[in-house]
Design an enzyme around this catalytic site. Structure first.
Site, short mmCIF file in Angstrom:
data_model
loop_
_atom_site.label_atom_id
_atom_site.label_comp_id
_atom_site.label_asym_id
_atom_site.label_seq_id
_atom_site.Cartn_x
_atom_site.Cartn_y
_atom_site.Cartn_z
N LYS A 64 -0.84 2.83 2.00
CA LYS A 64 0.32 3.68 2.25
C LYS A 64 1.20 3.22 3.42
O LYS A 64 2.42 3.32 3.36
CB LYS A 64 -0.12 5.13 2.51
CG LYS A 64 -0.68 5.83 1.29
CD LYS A 64 -1.02 7.27 1.63
CE LYS A 64 -1.56 8.02 0.45
NZ LYS A 64 -1.78 9.45 0.76
N ASP A 100 3.42 13.53 -0.29
CA ASP A 100 2.29 14.25 0.30
C ASP A 100 2.78 15.44 1.12
O ASP A 100 2.22 16.54 1.03
CB ASP A 100 1.46 13.33 1.20
CG ASP A 100 0.59 12.37 0.42
OD1 ASP A 100 0.19 12.71 -0.71
OD2 ASP A 100 0.31 11.27 0.93
#
Length: 263
Positions: A64, A100
């Site tokens: 990420k 997220d």
């Protein structure tokens, strides 16, 4: 045909293929969603394949943060968080997003978890950063704790939060476990039982096991609790919308993930 994948290492037990298979089928779209084991050193090569043949991919550990340097554009939110979990390919260019943070807030709303502070985020890693950013953007007072205090202090300074000792949990109205404690040892919890507050809510981002010791002890204290599956489903649904313009039913995606977990 639409091609999607999740990249990370390891990804063999990822629930994303099950969730996105539901999304494709429920919306009547022809496509596939694969799990590609991608160690950090393989990321540049994988992204070349994404440019050529995929509509989009999800990124998970350990990619990420590293992915930002390989993308053509990164959303301001993902830049602030320092992590990308969703990549959209358009005409060979790669666009990075973070679902997220908004996925966490949508999961709270859908689950009836009150957005009341102070919120204490346990863990200052990638997941903790996304959650802390989301809660701060929602206007809550946000505290952060990390096993290594320097990481909590650095995150607090960067986002304008407050680094606190674990004992402050008693005063929090929202607790979020963004550590890996409970995943590596199901009998462990990041928070001693005596430090839970008398009221409020607790969310655990861990979903293996689904009912962690952290959540069980929070529930025993009378707190409203949420497992890690709603956030997982919502971040997936928001990613799918970025790729296709269509929002699949997050509750259906959550149920698909639950079936894949066998619970």
């Amino acid at each position: 045909m639409l091609r999607f994948a999740v990249l990370g290492h390891p990804v063999a037990h990822s629930l994303s293929p099950a969730m996105h298979a539901f999304a494709l089928e429920s919306l009547g779209l022809e496509g596939s969603y694969e799990a590609w084991d991608t160690p950090l050193e393989a990321l540049p090569g994988r992204l070349k394949e994404v440019r050529r043949a995929f509509r989009g991919v999800n990124l998970t550990l350990p990619l990420k943060e590293a992915a930002l340097a390989h993308l053509d554009w990164v959303s301001p939110e993902a830049q602030r968080i320092g992590a990308v979990n969703t990549v959209l390919q358009v005409e060979g260019r790669l666009f990075g997003f973070n679902t997220d943070a908004p996925g966490f807030l949508e999961a709270l709303k859908a689950g009836g978890i009150p957005l009341k502070g102070p919120a204490l985020v346990l863990g200052a890693g990638g997941a903790g950063r996304a959650v802390a950013f989301a809660l701060r953007e929602a206007g809550l007072e946000v505290w952060v704790w990390n096993r290594t205090p320097q990481r909590a202090l650095a995150l607090a300074e960067e986002f304008g939060l407050r680094a606190v000792p674990l004992e402050k949990a008693r005063e929090a109205r929202l607790l979020v476990n963004a550590t890996r404690v409970g995943l590596e040892d199901p009998s462990a919890s990041p928070l001693p039982a005596e430090l839970f507050p008398e009221e409020g809510a607790a969310v655990d981002l861990v979903y293996r096991p689904l009912w962690t010791r952290f959540l069980r002890e929070a529930k025993a204290k009378g707190l409203k609790v949420q497992t890690g599956l709603p956030m997982l489903a919502w971040q997936g649904a928001l990613a799918f919308r970025l790729w296709t313009g269509l929002l699949p039913d997050p509750s259906g995606m959550e149920e698909a993930a639950r079936r894949a977990l066998g619970v």
